[in-house]
Design an enzyme around this catalytic site. Structure first.
Site, short mmCIF file in Angstrom:
data_model
loop_
_atom_site.label_atom_id
_atom_site.label_comp_id
_atom_site.label_asym_id
_atom_site.label_seq_id
_atom_site.Cartn_x
_atom_site.Cartn_y
_atom_site.Cartn_z
N GLU A 12 1.76 -1.02 0.82
CA GLU A 12 2.00 -2.45 1.02
C GLU A 12 3.48 -2.81 1.00
OE1 GLU A 12 -2.21 -4.08 -0.84
OE2 GLU A 12 -0.48 -3.88 -2.17
N ASP A 198 -10.52 -4.57 4.71
CA ASP A 198 -11.97 -4.38 4.65
C ASP A 198 -12.62 -5.76 4.69
OD1 ASP A 198 -12.74 -5.20 1.64
OD2 ASP A 198 -10.83 -4.13 1.62
#
Length: 230
Positions: A12, A198
């Site tokens: 990230e 997701d």
């Protein structure tokens, strides 16, 4: 303006760290902070670690030790909006805890005692993020409610309860509301920007491992484009 940028995991923040000009590395309490500039803006990027406590520590250090005047939280999230695909982005319209319950004392579900029910992001940062969307090509971005809790959400029963409690929720993750709460306490403007890894369902553990790199790259692209708008 000095902008603190927080991601929980290496995928990230790696693209942001690579973009830093003249990086200076500092480690406090086991957390590495990299200072420098991106797109001509003074920044401090950090990988906080996962969860609310880790994120709170990193945010406090960014503000107190590095004098961050603005905070951006970036990274991945589970999606709750059917129109978004993995890799698409949610820009916070508000941020809430989804795993807090002190309703016995008259608070809203998700509202921590003596705190607002929702933490509101800075309009300048949100508008810069919205303006940056054009730089992302085919990646879709929306504004929406982002909810935070200290759990990875993949259980349909839990997902159902969360949808009932927060019907407008666009994404869930594990750090944003903690970061927002610290910023609220210090009166520091913030925004949360998350790319979907997701869809918060039974497939989420597999999807997360497969798509965290994609989500991290897209959220980093968004942050860099945002910085160019400021």
């Amino acid at each position: 303006m000095k902008i603190g940028i927080i991601g929980a995991m290496e995928p990230e923040v790696v693209h942001l760290v690579q973009a830093i000009v003249d990086p200076v590395h500092t480690t406090i309490a086991g957390i590495e902070f990299i200072s420098g500039s991106i797109a001509g803006k003074d920044v401090v990027v950090t990988r906080s670690g996962i969860g609310k406590v880790a994120a709170s520590i990193a945010t406090t250090l960014l503000i107190e030790k590095f004098a961050a005047t603005h905070v951006i939280n970036t990274g991945s999230a589970g999606g709750f909006v059917d129109s978004l695909a993995i890799g698409d982005i949610v820009i916070s319209s508000e941020v809430r805890h989804h795993d807090v319950d002190v309703t016995a004392f008259g608070y809203e579900i998700g509202q921590m005692a003596q705190q607002p029910a929702a933490f509101m992001p800075d309009s300048t940062l949100v508008n810069a993020a919205k303006s940056a969307v054009a730089e992302l090509g085919e990646v879709k971005a929306i504004e929406g409610l982002i909810c935070t809790g200290d759990s990875f959400i993949c259980d349909p029963v839990r997902t159902k309860v969360m949808r009932e409690n927060f019907p407008t929720m666009a994404a869930c993750e594990m750090e944003g509301a903690a970061i927002a709460q610290v910023c609220h306490q210090f009166n520091v403007p913030f925004v949360v920007i998350r790319s979907l890894s997701d869809n918060a369902n039974n497939d989420s553990p597999v999807d997360f491992d497969s798509y965290i790199i994609k989500a991290g790259m897209h959220s980093a692209m968004m942050v860099i484009a945002l910085l160019q708008q400021l």
